[in-house]
Motif scaffolding. Structure first.
Motif, PDB file in Angstrom:
ATOM      1  N   THR A   1     -26.579 -91.598  73.269  1.00 22.29           N
ATOM      2  CA  THR A   1     -26.739 -91.428  71.810  1.00 22.29           C
ATOM      3  C   THR A   1     -26.666 -92.792  71.114  1.00 22.29           C
ATOM      4  N   LEU A   2     -25.638 -93.576  71.446  1.00 22.38           N
ATOM      5  CA  LEU A   2     -25.476 -94.893  70.819  1.00 22.38           C
ATOM      6  C   LEU A   2     -26.684 -95.778  71.123  1.00 22.38           C
ATOM      7  N   PHE A   3     -27.105 -95.736  72.385  1.00 12.44           N
ATOM      8  CA  PHE A   3     -28.222 -96.578  72.817  1.00 12.44           C
ATOM      9  C   PHE A   3     -29.516 -96.217  72.082  1.00 12.44           C
ATOM     10  N   THR A  28     -36.586-100.091  75.785  1.00 13.11           N
ATOM     11  CA  THR A  28     -35.765-100.736  74.755  1.00 13.11           C
ATOM     12  C   THR A  28     -36.549-100.763  73.448  1.00 13.11           C
ATOM     13  N   ALA A  29     -36.065-101.519  72.470  1.00 19.61           N
ATOM     14  CA  ALA A  29     -36.667-101.464  71.127  1.00 19.61           C
ATOM     15  C   ALA A  29     -38.154-101.810  71.133  1.00 19.61           C
ATOM     16  N   LYS A  30     -38.546-102.737  72.005  1.00 18.73           N
ATOM     17  CA  LYS A  30     -39.954-103.173  71.962  1.00 18.73           C
ATOM     18  C   LYS A  30     -40.923-102.042  72.331  1.00 18.73           C
ATOM     19  N   PHE A  48     -30.448 -96.976  78.771  1.00 17.35           N
ATOM     20  CA  PHE A  48     -30.119 -95.675  79.345  1.00 17.35           C
ATOM     21  C   PHE A  48     -31.375 -94.803  79.450  1.00 17.35           C
ATOM     22  N   THR A  49     -32.533 -95.444  79.372  1.00 17.15           N
ATOM     23  CA  THR A  49     -33.795 -94.742  79.582  1.00 17.15           C
ATOM     24  C   THR A  49     -34.624 -95.604  80.525  1.00 17.15           C
ATOM     25  N   LEU A  50     -34.634 -95.196  81.787  1.00 19.94           N
ATOM     26  CA  LEU A  50     -35.237 -96.027  82.826  1.00 19.94           C
ATOM     27  C   LEU A  50     -36.649 -95.523  83.113  1.00 19.94           C
ATOM     28  N   GLY A  51     -37.633 -96.297  82.698  1.00 19.19           N
ATOM     29  CA  GLY A  51     -39.020 -95.897  82.907  1.00 19.19           C
ATOM     30  C   GLY A  51     -39.328 -95.760  84.393  1.00 19.19           C
TER      31      GLY A  51
END
Lengths: 106, 485
Positions: free
Chosen positions: B129-131, B440-442, B423-426
């Motif tokens: 959630t934080l991530f 990540t953000a990008k 925490f989201t591994l493609g």
């Protein structure tokens, strides 16, 4: 294919391959396999049940899609034969896996 | 008739809730798009600080509510999700002009995606959630948090902490929302909502599949089945200690944790001794049968009751007697697939153990494990032989191939290597993902390209009639096309 042998006791057709199994070799190997399979059928005579077909790739460093097709043909031979592809290198094992033919690889 | 009306009424209620969430999110998106980089970064920093400061409280809440994992380890996850993630995105440009190349005439400009639905797994609830909130806010996307039923309170608490901090920093209202209820119907209604920009789906196969089927773009992360190969050149005590650190972390809840160790027979006895030294217990055949009956359901899926439980508790559930202090259950297997249930993913301190005759057979076993249920995810090797490391890297279908690294901590990045903390591994096309990177953000911005007129001089000077002349073959055309004037 460098050799093929039918073992009556185990009801097993062993085909040993070597080198690069490219498209050209694939065509030649298909013909040799067909003859070997026919010869094995003759030896088996009226024997019932599935025969085991073993492709030994211990000395193989490349396989083309032609050889994969040969594997498919071998697995579909009448009589519910079981195809076992053995002694693959890690690269060739991966290739079979990606082609969805890993169930043949032992 | 009554049933039908009831269903329709229920549908209307769910649609109403979904519309309400999306209306608020869209308004937030519209306002947030007007923020500059400085204002955005101020919000992200404030949210990072708030999340970090509450890391222990949230970890304890997560462990208590889900009854999974180890709260101290969840603190480390919350730290990674805030401190390390913030550090990795802090200086990233996500607003306005990203790059300008006057020679090429191309200017790259960032624009937000729009509302993002963040689906949160029960195994890493507060950290995910934080991530997801941090990376969404950095990209100026409003985010809707969708927790699983077993982790509603802790996820809402994490989201609320972030939202209050964001509001204090001047963020637009409703930039962070959470589902008012955890029904499948509402999740599906939001997933398929035409105004939703993206689903960040982390969770089980069913949920990730539903996200992909919704018609909304999705980055979904499903299961892994991480093989770890130890070869005879590896530093065995180091390798085993590292695997223990990884596999027992948060009781094995990270999907990048090792699922099977594969090694050459000649080092098997030494490796077993090392595992025993670290309180790993090698089960006999009878106990392996008991364990698989307990840990894996008849359909091949892991039993949720063992997920995130300590090794001793799992052993108790399976009716296996193990010494006090046991940290890991090792199951010797000889095959993979449905006939060998423990060869698949189980997010608990259970590790399949394979002895193979040589390195080639070991790597082939890893291919089987990799393709069994974790294509595109993660694989690991302990070796000091560069040729073998290169071969392993080439043959594994994995977004992350980790070398001499604990895979749980290594795959999520930031602490053992330079991968993006995530925490989201493609998992690439193997995992039905659009990327193999750590998300990540990008990944959460649209990049538009402002393209100025730049004439292709070769094409301009070229006699176009040659294209129409069938007698000109490719070499003839290229000779004239590439002519130096």
């Amino acid at each position: 294919m460098i050799s093929s042998k039918y073992e009556m006791e185990r009801d097993e057709l062993l085909c040993v391959f070597a080198g690069r199994l490219d498209a050209e070799a694939g065509q030649a190997d298909t013909k040799v396999f067909e003859s070997a399979w026919q010869a094995a059928q003759n030896e088996r005579g009226d024997r019932a049940g599935a025969m085991k077909i073993v492709f030994d790739l211990g000395e193989v460093n490349y396989v083309s899609s032609g050889f994969l097709r040969l594997c498919m043909q071998a697995s579909k031979k009448p009589g519910g034969n079981q195809l076992h592809v053995v002694n693959t290198s890690p690269d060739i094992k991966k290739l079979f896996t990606m082609a969805g033919l890993d169930l043949f690889v032992y | 008739m009554g049933v039908s009306q009831g269903t329709e009424g229920g549908d209307a209620r769910v649609r109403g809730m979904a519309d309400d969430l999306m209306e608020r999110a869209l308004m937030a998106a519209a306002v947030y798009e007007s923020y500059d980089q400085e204002a955005t970064d101020r919000i992200v920093e404030r949210v990072f600080r708030a999340g970090f400061n509450r890391r222990v409280e949230l970890a304890k809440m997560a462990a208590e509510e889900t009854r999974m994992g180890v709260w101290q380890h969840k603190v480390m996850k919350n730290m990674l999700a805030t401190q390390l993630v913030y550090e990795s995105i802090r200086d990233e440009k996500t607003v306005g002009v990203l790059s300008e190349n006057p020679v090429m005439g191309i200017t790259e400009i960032a624009q937000p995606l729009g509302p993002v639905l963040a689906i949160i797994p029960v195994t890493n609830p507060t950290s995910t959630t934080l991530f997801k909130i941090l990376i969404c806010l950095k990209a100026r996307n409003p985010v809707i948090i969708s927790p699983t039923r077993k982790a509603v309170k802790c996820c809402q608490a994490a989201a609320r902490i972030c939202y209050e901090a964001a509001m204090e920093a001047g963020a637009p209202e409703d930039c962070i929302q959470w589902m008012p209820e955890t029904s499948r119907e509402l999740t599906q209604a939001v997933m398929g909502h035409k105004k939703l920009a993206l689903i960040l789906a982390t969770g089980g196969t069913g949920l990730v599949g539903a996200a992909y089927s919704s018609g909304t773009p999705a980055i979904g992360v499903g299961p892994g089945n991480v093989p770890v190969l130890i070869d005879d050149s590896a530093d065995l005590p180091f390798a085993v200690e590292s695997i223990m650190t990884s596999k027992t972390f948060d009781n094995g809840t990270i999907c990048a944790s090792e699922q099977a160790v594969v090694l050459e027979k000649r080092i098997a006895a030494d490796v077993c001794r090392e595992f025993e030294r670290h309180n790993g217990v090698m089960l006999d055949a009878e106990n392996v049968r008991k364990l698989q009956a307990c840990a894996v359901l008849p359909n091949g899926n892991m039993n949720p009751d063992v997920v995130g439980q300590p090794a001793e508790a799992v052993a108790r559930m399976a009716g296996i007697s193990v010494p006090e202090g046991t940290r890991l259950l090792l199951a010797r297997l000889t095959g993979t697939g449905l006939d060998h249930p423990l060869s698949g993913e189980v997010l608990a301190p259970i590790l399949a153990f394979y002895e193979e005759a040589d390195f080639n057979k070991a790597i082939k076993r890893c291919i089987d494990l990799n393709y069994l249920g974790g294509v595109g995810h993660t694989a690991a090797i302990y070796s000091n032989n560069e040729e073998r490391i290169a071969l392993f890297g080439r043959l594994m279908n994995a977004g992350r191939v980790l070398v001499n690294t604990p895979s749980s901590q290594g795959a999520v990045g930031g602490s053992y290597n330079s991968l993006h903390p995530s925490f989201t591994l493609g998992c690439g096309s193997g995992g039905k993902n659009s990327t193999t990177e750590n998300v990540t953000a990008k990944h959460l911005i649209n990049i538009k390209r402002l393209c100025r007129l730049r004439i292709n001089e070769r094409l301009a000077r070229f006699n176009k009639d040659e294209f129409l002349d069938e007698t000109k073959d490719v070499d003839a055309v290229l000779r004239d096309y590439n002519r130096n004037w």
